[in-house]
Write an enzyme that holds these catalytic residues in place. Structure first.
Site, short mmCIF file in Angstrom:
data_model
loop_
_atom_site.label_atom_id
_atom_site.label_comp_id
_atom_site.label_asym_id
_atom_site.label_seq_id
_atom_site.Cartn_x
_atom_site.Cartn_y
_atom_site.Cartn_z
CD GLU A 162 37.93 -12.66 50.33
OE1 GLU A 162 38.60 -13.71 50.23
OE2 GLU A 162 37.56 -12.00 49.35
CD GLU A 368 40.15 -8.49 47.91
OE1 GLU A 368 39.86 -9.41 47.11
OE2 GLU A 368 40.77 -8.67 48.97
#
Length: 469
Positions: A162, A368
């Site tokens: 991220e 995720e």
């Protein structure tokens, strides 16, 4: 059609959120350790976390019983090189060797993230972390150490988790600049340096001729326009480009897209580039794209002040979310929200996979994807999380639809395997399919208790995603 036979089914965690042992066996402090200590009077910190460092064999056995064939995990840079760029900590190497060997022995393929938020504090203190170009070489050296020690058994590598979140939350890198413009600029400077670090890590991996694959892992919030008004459609595209696609564009094409450069220059926050940077970024096309995908959002053109009450959109505004001068966020009445205002939109995952695949035509993995909730251990000793089972069921169904539409998928690893230490909400916000019996203030015995969703997912894996009742 459905899921291919070789499809990998797993679940995910990250080192700082489960390992604990924050200062054992030579490990150095990380940014997430220090961040957690500042709130340790109200929420759990990284000192014990879920004690995975001492209980990894127990956790791997629960993975095996679940039927997992992959496990998305991360390595703590500061456990391998405590000060970030000095001597290698053999005890850190030993721990990850033992964990990886345990996974492989149980038929579970490790999917390893090299940097998942927990940046070595020593490098922040030395030169300001990724805000400095010096960090690029230190990151690549750390990656090389991991490739050398674990690359014979790890077949899937993820570089930086991220990156866009780190860019927009510079405190993750220890950047506490008071001036908002300079703070934003420093965030984008770290972004640029991380892009180079990512590209050089891929090149380093390929120079070693290891028999595996490597790619980025992106946070992918997917946005719909609030209406068919042209301004809303264009705004939704611009926001998604700046929050998702600008990063993947540089990873794929080897250069920053012009729309990013134009936007940052206009706002006075453009990062500095050196003449050699374009060459450093080039020729590092990834083997796949890994996605952290949770929610969809509704976006319209920005409405100033009270005008928002009379907005054209049919949706309720999220007064806590906007980008001044550009975009206003809305709630979607056609999806359900949890108490943290994250919605459940399984059709949105289908849509997102189609968009990502049609743009880059690289294999995808979802590493995720999960639902945060205040799970409760009932009097019968179980956790009845039917809401999470419904969430996972919808996501699996829609991944299957995307595969039927031609999307090439490698793996699915929902967040998270066990309850983890939330980076902002402690243990109260639970994601795991295995319950950890602890509170923010009391670690108790950290007993592992499979939730109802664990047993549903066990059957899902056994049937390779064929979940028709």
């Amino acid at each position: 059609m459905g899921f291919p036979k070789e499809f990998l089914w797993g679940a995910s965690t990250s080192a700082f959120q489960i390992e604990g042992a924050y200062n054992e066996d030579g490990k150095g402090l990380t940014s997430m350790d220090v961040r957690s200590f500042k709130t340790s009077d109200t929420i759990a910190d990284t000192k014990i976390a879920m004690d995975h460092y001492h209980r990894y064999k127990e956790d791997v056995q629960l993975m095996k019983e679940l039927g997992m064939t992959c496990y998305r995990m991360s390595i703590s840079w500061a456990r391998i090189i405590p000060d970030g760029n000095g001597e290698i900590n053999q005890k850190g190497i030993d721990f990850y060797n033992d964990l990886i060997n345990e996974l492989v022995a149980n038929g579970i393929a490790p999917i390893v993230t090299l940097y998942h938020f927990d940046f070595p504090m020593a490098l922040i203190e030395q030169y300001g972390g990724f805000a400095s170009r010096q960090c690029i070489d230190d990151f690549v050296r750390y990656c090389r150490v991991c490739f050398e020690n674990f690359g014979d058994r790890v077949k899937y590598w993820l570089t930086i988790n991220e990156q866009m979140v780190i860019t927009r939350m510079p405190l993750f890198q220890g950047i506490d600049e008071e001036d908002p413009i300079e703070r934003t600029r420093l965030g984008w400077q770290t972004y640029h340096h991380m892009c180079i670090g990512h590209a050089l890590a891929i090149k380093e991996y390929r120079k070693m001729h290891l028999k595996g694959q490597i790619g980025p892992v992106l946070s992918y919030p997917t946005y719909y326009a609030a209406s068919v008004r042209p301004e809303d459609v264009l705004t939704a595209k611009k926001v998604e480009d700046m929050m998702v696609y600008c990063l993947m564009d540089v990873h794929y094409y080897g250069k920053h897209p012009q729309y990013l450069i134009h936007s940052l220059t206009k706002d006075g926050v453009m990062f500095k580039m050196e003449p050699e940077d374009e060459a450093l970024l080039s020729d590092a096309k990834p083997d796949f794209i890994a996605l952290n995908w949770y929610t969809t959002g509704i976006i319209g053109a920005y409405c100033d002040g009270e005008e928002i009450n009379d907005d054209h959109a049919a949706f309720m505004p999220r007064r806590d979310r906007n980008i001044p001068g550009l975009a206003q966020f809305y709630l979607n009445p056609f999806t359900e929200y949890n108490e943290w205002n994250w919605n459940t939109d399984p059709v949105g995952l289908h849509y997102a996979l189609l968009r990502m695949y049609e743009r880059y035509h690289l294999p995808l993995m979802v590493v995720e994807n999960g639902l945060g909730h205040r799970d409760v251990l009932s009097e019968d000793g179980h956790v009845h999380d039917d809401y999470r089972t419904a969430y996972l069921k919808g996501m699996v169904e829609n991944m299957g639809h995307a595969i039927d539409d031609g999307v090439e998928m490698i793996a699915y690893s929902p967040w998270s395997f066990i309850d983890v230490l939330s980076s902002s909400n402690g243990i109260e916000k639970r994601y795991g399919i295995v319950y950890i019996d602890r509170t923010d203030s009391d670690p108790k015995e950290l007993k592992r208790i499979p939730k109802d969703s664990y047993y549903w997912y066990q059957q899902c894996i056994k049937n390779n995603g064929n979940i028709k009742e």
